[in-house]
Structures are given as structure tokens and as C-alpha cells.
Design a protein around this motif. Structure first.
Motif, PDB file in Angstrom:
ATOM      1  N   LEU A 132      -9.330  12.280 -11.730  1.00 51.49           N
ATOM      2  CA  LEU A 132      -8.284  12.246 -12.753  1.00 51.49           C
ATOM      3  C   LEU A 132      -8.393  13.442 -13.691  1.00 51.49           C
ATOM      4  CD1 LEU A 132      -8.326   8.445 -13.683  1.00 51.49           C
ATOM      5  CD2 LEU A 132      -6.631   9.626 -12.270  1.00 51.49           C
ATOM      6  N   ALA A 133      -9.615  13.790 -14.094  1.00 48.98           N
ATOM      7  CA  ALA A 133      -9.799  14.930 -14.987  1.00 48.98           C
ATOM      8  C   ALA A 133      -9.266  16.211 -14.356  1.00 48.98           C
ATOM      9  CB  ALA A 133     -11.275  15.086 -15.343  1.00 48.98           C
ATOM     10  N   ALA A 134      -9.423  16.338 -13.051  1.00 53.02           N
ATOM     11  CA  ALA A 134      -8.957  17.533 -12.345  1.00 53.02           C
ATOM     12  C   ALA A 134      -7.442  17.556 -12.175  1.00 53.02           C
ATOM     13  CB  ALA A 134      -9.632  17.622 -10.977  1.00 53.02           C
ATOM     14  N   GLY A 135      -6.777  16.417 -12.444  1.00 51.13           N
ATOM     15  CA  GLY A 135      -5.324  16.384 -12.360  1.00 51.13           C
ATOM     16  C   GLY A 135      -4.761  15.640 -11.173  1.00 51.13           C
ATOM     17  N   ASN A 136      -5.629  14.944 -10.444  1.00 54.42           N
ATOM     18  CA  ASN A 136      -5.172  14.156  -9.306  1.00 54.42           C
ATOM     19  C   ASN A 136      -4.805  12.743  -9.737  1.00 54.42           C
ATOM     20  OD1 ASN A 136      -6.106  16.086  -6.976  1.00 54.42           O
ATOM     21  ND2 ASN A 136      -7.878  15.882  -8.328  1.00 54.42           N
ATOM     22  N   THR A 137      -4.066  12.046  -8.907  1.00 54.93           N
ATOM     23  CA  THR A 137      -3.878  10.611  -9.062  1.00 54.93           C
ATOM     24  C   THR A 137      -4.763   9.909  -8.042  1.00 54.93           C
ATOM     25  OG1 THR A 137      -1.947  10.690  -7.597  1.00 54.93           O
ATOM     26  CG2 THR A 137      -1.546  10.833  -9.962  1.00 54.93           C
ATOM     27  N   VAL A 138      -5.042   8.610  -8.251  1.00 53.43           N
ATOM     28  CA  VAL A 138      -6.049   7.929  -7.429  1.00 53.43           C
ATOM     29  C   VAL A 138      -5.572   6.539  -7.028  1.00 53.43           C
ATOM     30  CG1 VAL A 138      -8.440   7.108  -7.319  1.00 53.43           C
ATOM     31  CG2 VAL A 138      -7.899   9.173  -8.638  1.00 53.43           C
ATOM     32  N   VAL A 139      -5.850   6.196  -5.769  1.00 46.45           N
ATOM     33  CA  VAL A 139      -5.698   4.831  -5.276  1.00 46.45           C
ATOM     34  C   VAL A 139      -7.076   4.363  -4.820  1.00 46.45           C
ATOM     35  CG1 VAL A 139      -4.567   3.285  -3.640  1.00 46.45           C
ATOM     36  CG2 VAL A 139      -3.324   5.263  -4.548  1.00 46.45           C
ATOM     37  N   LEU A 160       0.832  -1.198   0.000  1.00 50.13           N
ATOM     38  CA  LEU A 160       0.000   0.000   0.000  1.00 50.13           C
ATOM     39  C   LEU A 160       0.872   1.255   0.000  1.00 50.13           C
ATOM     40  CD1 LEU A 160      -3.238   0.695   1.962  1.00 50.13           C
ATOM     41  CD2 LEU A 160      -1.370   2.329   2.107  1.00 50.13           C
ATOM     42  N   ASP A 161       1.876   1.269   0.832  1.00 52.45           N
ATOM     43  CA  ASP A 161       2.766   2.429   0.903  1.00 52.45           C
ATOM     44  C   ASP A 161       3.440   2.679  -0.434  1.00 52.45           C
ATOM     45  OD1 ASP A 161       4.248   4.476   2.532  1.00 52.45           O
ATOM     46  OD2 ASP A 161       5.953   3.241   1.889  1.00 52.45           O
ATOM     47  N   VAL A 162       3.891   1.608  -1.100  1.00 51.97           N
ATOM     48  CA  VAL A 162       4.523   1.746  -2.413  1.00 51.97           C
ATOM     49  C   VAL A 162       3.527   2.341  -3.418  1.00 51.97           C
ATOM     50  CG1 VAL A 162       5.469   0.475  -4.376  1.00 51.97           C
ATOM     51  CG2 VAL A 162       6.237  -0.063  -2.049  1.00 51.97           C
ATOM     52  N   ALA A 163       2.274   1.862  -3.390  1.00 52.24           N
ATOM     53  CA  ALA A 163       1.265   2.350  -4.328  1.00 52.24           C
ATOM     54  C   ALA A 163       0.997   3.837  -4.138  1.00 52.24           C
ATOM     55  CB  ALA A 163      -0.024   1.551  -4.175  1.00 52.24           C
ATOM     56  N   VAL A 164       0.825   4.255  -2.900  1.00 51.49           N
ATOM     57  CA  VAL A 164       0.535   5.667  -2.633  1.00 51.49           C
ATOM     58  C   VAL A 164       1.725   6.536  -3.022  1.00 51.49           C
ATOM     59  CG1 VAL A 164      -0.022   7.373  -0.865  1.00 51.49           C
ATOM     60  CG2 VAL A 164      -1.128   5.128  -0.814  1.00 51.49           C
ATOM     61  N   ARG A 165       2.920   6.091  -2.691  1.00 49.71           N
ATOM     62  CA  ARG A 165       4.111   6.888  -3.024  1.00 49.71           C
ATOM     63  C   ARG A 165       4.324   6.960  -4.536  1.00 49.71           C
ATOM     64  NH1 ARG A 165       6.776   8.479   1.350  1.00 49.71           N
ATOM     65  NH2 ARG A 165       6.257   7.425   3.310  1.00 49.71           N
ATOM     66  N   ARG A 166       4.022   5.883  -5.229  1.00 48.05           N
ATOM     67  CA  ARG A 166       4.132   5.911  -6.680  1.00 48.05           C
ATOM     68  C   ARG A 166       3.125   6.898  -7.265  1.00 48.05           C
ATOM     69  NH1 ARG A 166       6.643   6.482 -11.116  1.00 48.05           N
ATOM     70  NH2 ARG A 166       5.801   5.373 -12.935  1.00 48.05           N
ATOM     71  N   ALA A 167       1.892   6.879  -6.776  1.00 48.60           N
ATOM     72  CA  ALA A 167       0.877   7.827  -7.240  1.00 48.60           C
ATOM     73  C   ALA A 167       1.307   9.261  -6.967  1.00 48.60           C
ATOM     74  CB  ALA A 167      -0.459   7.530  -6.576  1.00 48.60           C
ATOM     75  N   ASN A 168       1.912   9.485  -5.825  1.00 48.36           N
ATOM     76  CA  ASN A 168       2.374  10.825  -5.472  1.00 48.36           C
ATOM     77  C   ASN A 168       3.518  11.279  -6.377  1.00 48.36           C
ATOM     78  OD1 ASN A 168       2.352  13.101  -3.398  1.00 48.36           O
ATOM     79  ND2 ASN A 168       4.483  12.432  -3.281  1.00 48.36           N
ATOM     80  N   ASP A 169       4.393  10.331  -6.738  1.00 50.62           N
ATOM     81  CA  ASP A 169       5.528  10.678  -7.600  1.00 50.62           C
ATOM     82  C   ASP A 169       5.084  11.110  -8.991  1.00 50.62           C
ATOM     83  OD1 ASP A 169       7.310  10.104  -5.575  1.00 50.62           O
ATOM     84  OD2 ASP A 169       7.773   8.084  -6.287  1.00 50.62           O
ATOM     85  N   VAL A 170       4.079  10.418  -9.556  1.00 52.89           N
ATOM     86  CA  VAL A 170       3.669  10.727 -10.929  1.00 52.89           C
ATOM     87  C   VAL A 170       2.694  11.899 -10.995  1.00 52.89           C
ATOM     88  CG1 VAL A 170       4.038   8.337 -11.625  1.00 52.89           C
ATOM     89  CG2 VAL A 170       1.747   9.082 -10.955  1.00 52.89           C
ATOM     90  N   PHE A 171       2.198  12.339  -9.852  1.00 50.85           N
ATOM     91  CA  PHE A 171       1.240  13.448  -9.812  1.00 50.85           C
ATOM     92  C   PHE A 171       1.801  14.702 -10.463  1.00 50.85           C
ATOM     93  CE2 PHE A 171       0.094  17.248  -7.206  1.00 50.85           C
ATOM     94  CZ  PHE A 171      -1.165  17.460  -7.736  1.00 50.85           C
ATOM     95  N   VAL A 172       3.084  14.975 -10.255  1.00 53.51           N
ATOM     96  CA  VAL A 172       3.678  16.217 -10.747  1.00 53.51           C
ATOM     97  C   VAL A 172       3.545  16.333 -12.261  1.00 53.51           C
ATOM     98  CG1 VAL A 172       5.812  17.535 -10.938  1.00 53.51           C
ATOM     99  CG2 VAL A 172       5.291  16.323  -8.814  1.00 53.51           C
ATOM    100  N   ASP A 173       3.767  15.240 -12.974  1.00 56.16           N
ATOM    101  CA  ASP A 173       3.640  15.278 -14.434  1.00 56.16           C
ATOM    102  C   ASP A 173       2.185  15.191 -14.888  1.00 56.16           C
ATOM    103  OD1 ASP A 173       6.391  15.472 -14.847  1.00 56.16           O
ATOM    104  OD2 ASP A 173       6.644  13.294 -14.808  1.00 56.16           O
TER     105      ASP A 173
END
Length: 456
Positions: free
Chosen positions: A144-151, A26-39
């Protein structure tokens, strides 16, 4: 490896298993989502293009999703197909929606300001079992349309079908933008309380919603809560009683009544109760209860033992107190699942638990009334405020009554007409925040002000 086991609620046979996510995963998934959010947040046109592709993918792969949804959740194939269709509409709406990323602030001497709407970050979408595909998409499409990432964290009993949908969508989206975790309340809590989660969107019971709100409060994480509802239908003196009864009979038992905005009781003028009950009973007389995969089935089972037993207990209690079962009351099938056939009850009032509580099943009580003001007082005094409907020939008069009802949605001469273009949500114990419409996207944006004092 520990796994969640999905059981077909009609046959009680095993559908499949999904591995339980570990806290480390779970931690890996959330951190991965957070990493790709910037782009992901930077190019709205690119996101909208992918939203259209997601809509098309759901439509094109409906035949893959429907059998799994039927087997795991219990609804009919026709209802499952409709759920996929409206889910695809959610992505199409998200792709077509428009909002201002920035607007000028009010002028002031020596400075100018810009008011911006920016995405929040990584969103946790916690999804229930009654409409697992639709309610997943209703969260992830606007987020997603607003620019967020989702878990996504689905209810344990529908993990297979939500996992399938997420896999289909993840094939289209950039890696890490949309991910899924599986497990029970401990995994749900770990997701909600993760320090990199910037918003939680939850649909489910009011009790669990309060718990999630407390968990999110530890990190001051904003939440959208779409919670319980005990939606009344009010039939006015001038109503077309046959039309009201037929329409309510169709909508009350959709998904075996397991719908937060399904009409859960009707208030009918005393002199029209007999007619209403006769038409309603005739409408449900042809219902075929059974396995949702059978094309002849018009209503499937309740989703689990606890829900079936709860609804049966409310029905038994009402009968013990003098209520009359007008139609239904049995299982309707020899299959071993969690069945209760469409049931109409009269001779009850607001003191009955069947009326006062959200029963979330295929039992529909009718309450006779003589004073409309008393009905409105009773309706507005209840803890819920999700939906309601008013039925009358005079649209203006019916609308005037609708405007006196404390609910997030009030329909006139229709019920549970949820449209992706319109905002949807509740008040009071039915929650807050909105899904659908432009408001549903704005719920996944936050305001930032850039204020500049000129040095020249």
C-alpha cells in the motif's frame, strides 16, 4: 451458504464461521481494486498519513484482535499481543520509509532520460496460519505504501482474525484499496491467476510456493515467496554455552515452534553437549502447556492435527533409531487439542528426518560435532536457506563463520530477531524476494524509463 469453520486448536471447539467467497465475488473484488488503483497511486504523502493511522488503529484495537487470534490460531495471549505490536510497527515503518520516485539517467548526446519507480497495480497477498496478522501486514503495509492496491487471501483456518484486521484497516483506507477473499485452494488459484493481478506475495510451504509460482507463470505475474526453513544454530568452541542454550530454548518454542525462522536444531561441540542439554532442559522445565487464553500458559498447541501428527512421527522415528529424549516428549496437558510439550532430543545426526526435514514444531534436536567445516558443508548442502545463527564470544570469529553460511539472514548470538527495518527472506528452496526494510517496499515497485530525444 458455504462457510469456513474455524476450530480452536486447544479445545477443539468451534470459534466461528466465514462465508466462502464465490468466483464472481472474487472477480468483483479484484476489478474494484484495479479501478481505484489509478487514484490511490498518485499521492504518496496521503498514503503515508493513512499508514500511520493504520499503525495507530492496530495498537488501539489490540484487545479486540488478541482473543480472536488466540482462539483461532492457538498461540498465547502474550505472543498474540507481540504479533499485533510488530504488525503496527510495519505500518509505522512503511509510513516513515523514503525512496526516490525518479532519478536522472546517464547523459547521452541529444537525449536525456528519467528512471522512475512506479507501483505495480493490484497485489494478491496469500497468507499462512502461523502468524496470520503479522504476515498479512508484512505484505499489505509495503504494498500500500508503494501505491498498490491489495486483495488478501488468508489460510482457511485463520479467516476470522485476518478478516477482523482487514475490516479495521479498511475503515481507514479509501474504499476498494484493501479487500479480502475467503476459501480454499480453488479460490487461491483463482486469485493468483486473475488477469488483473500484477504481483503475488506468498508465505507458506515450499511445496505450495512452487505451485503458486507455476500458476503465476501462466500470466507472467511476478511473485515474492517466503517459504520453508530448517534453520540451524551453530555453537562454537568459545561460546557461552549457557547463554546459547537459554536463548535457543526461548526462541525454539515460540508459537509452539511454528515459525519459519525458529532455530530447529543446534550443532554443539561434542565436549559441550552435556552442558548445553542440561541448561536447555532446565530452561524448558517450567513450561506450562495449555490454552493460550489462560494467562499461566507459556506455550499453546500446534495448530492442526496434521502438523501435530507429523512432528510426533518425526520424534517417534528418531527414538526408534536410538535418539534420547532429554526433556519433554509428552502432551503436557489434559486438554483435547493438538498438544506436544517442549521436547529436547540428543543422540541424532543429519541422517535423521527430525534433523533433515523442517519439522515446524516443539521438538529440538542437538547434534554433536567435532569439525566445524563439516557442519558448514552440511548446513550449506541442505535445500533451505532462510535463517541461521552462530554463537561465540569472539564476535569477529563468529561473524566470519556467519559469512560462510548460505542463508537470507544469519544472526550472531541471537536467533529469529526479525526486525521490520531490515530486509527478510530466503534463498534456494526458502524462496526469493524480500519483506521488511526499504527492500520490502522496492519489491512492490517496478522500473519505468522515460527517454527523451530533444527536437530543439
Amino acid at each position: 451458504m458455504d462457510a469456513l469453520i474455524s476450530i480452536n486448536p486447544a479445545t477443539l471447539s468451534e470459534v466461528g464461521r466465514v462465508p466462502i467467497t464465490t468466483p464472481e465475488e472474487l472477480d468483483v473484488a479484484v476489478r474494484r481494486a484495479n479501478d481505484v488503483f489509478v487514484d490511490w497511486r498518485t499521492d504518496r504523502a496521503f498514503r503515508q498519513k493513512l499508514m500511520r493511522a493504520c499503525s495507530e488503529a492496530l495498537t488501539q484495537r489490540t484487545t479486540e484482535i488478541v482473543p480472536l487470534l488466540v482462539a483461532e490460531q492457538g498461540k498465547t495471549a502474550a505472543e498474540a499481543g507481540g504479533e499485533i505490536w510488530v504488525s503496527a510497527r510495519h505500518f509505522a515503518h512503511a509510513a516513515d520509509s523514503d525512496w526516490a520516485d525518479e532519478e536522472p539517467g546517464p547523459d547521452a548526446p541529444g537525449r536525456h532520460a528519467r528512471i522512475q519507480r512506479i507501483p505495480l497495480g493490484t497485489v494478491a497477498a496469500v497468507v499462512p496460519w502461523n502468524f496470520p496478522v503479522f504476515l498479512t501486514v508484512a505484505k499489505i503495509a509495503p504494498a500500500l505504501a508503494a501505491g498498490n492496491t491489495v486483495v488478501v487471501k488468508p489460510a482457511e483456518s485463520v479467516s476470522l482474525v485476518v478478516d477482523k484486521v482487514v475490516q479495521i484497516l479498511a475503515e481507514i483506507l479509501p474504499d476498494g484499496v484493501l479487500q479480502i477473499v475467503h476459501g480454499g485452494p480453488d479460490i487461491g488459484r483463482a486469485l493468483v491467476e486473475h488477469p488483473l493481478i500484477r504481483k503475488v506475495s506468498f508465505t507458506g510451504s515450499t511445496q505450495v510456493g512452487k505451485l503458486i509460482m507455476r500458476q503465476a507463470a501462466e500470466s507472467i505475474t511476478p511473485v515474492t515467496l517466503e517459504l520453508g526453513g530448517n534453520d540451524p544454530a551453530i555453537v562454537l568452541d568459545d561460546a557461552d554455552v549457557a547463554l546459547a542454550a537459554q536463548s535457543l530454548a526461548r526462541s525454539a518454542f515460540f508459537n509452539a515452534g511454528q515459525m519459519c525462522v525458529a532455530p530447529k536444531r543446534a550443532y554443539v561441540p561434542t565436549g559441550k553437549v552435556d552442558e548445553f542439554c542440561q541448561v536447555f532442559a532446565d530452561q524448558i522445565a517450567g513450561a506450562t502447556v495449555g490454552d493460550g487464553s489462560d494467562p499461566d500458559t507459556t506455550m499453546g498447541p500446534l495448530h492442526n492435527t496434521a502438523q501435530r501428527n507429523f512432528v510426533q512421527q518425526l520424534l517417534d522415528d528418531a527414538v526408534a533409531r536410538g535418539a534420547t529424549i532429554v526433556a519433554g516428549g509428552g502432551r503436557g496437558t489434559e486438554l483435547p487439542g493438538h498438544f506436544l510439550e517442549p521436547t529436547l532430543v540428543r543422540g541424532v545426526d543429519d541422517s535423521f528426518d527430525l534433523v533433515a526435514l523442517e519439522q515446524f514444531g516443539p521438538v529440538f534436536p542437538v547434534i554433536a560435532y567435532t569439525n566445524l567445516d563439516d557442519v558448514l558443508d552440511t548446513v550449506n548442502d541442505q535445500e533451505f536457506g532462510l535463517g541461521a545463527s552462530v554463537w561465540g564470544v569472539d564476535d569477529d570469529a563468529a561473524t566470519a563463520v556467519a559469512e560462510r553460511i548460505d542463508a537470507g539472514s544469519v544472526w550472531v548470538n541471537q536467533h529469529n530477531a526479525v526486525e521490520v527495518e531490515l530486509p527478510f527472506g530466503g534463498i534456494k528452496s526458502s524462496g526469493f524476494g524480500r519483506e521488511g526494510g526499504l527492500a520490502g517496499i522496492e519489491d512492490y515497485l517496478q522500473t519505468r524509463v522515460i527517454s527523451i530525444r530533444s527536437q530543439s
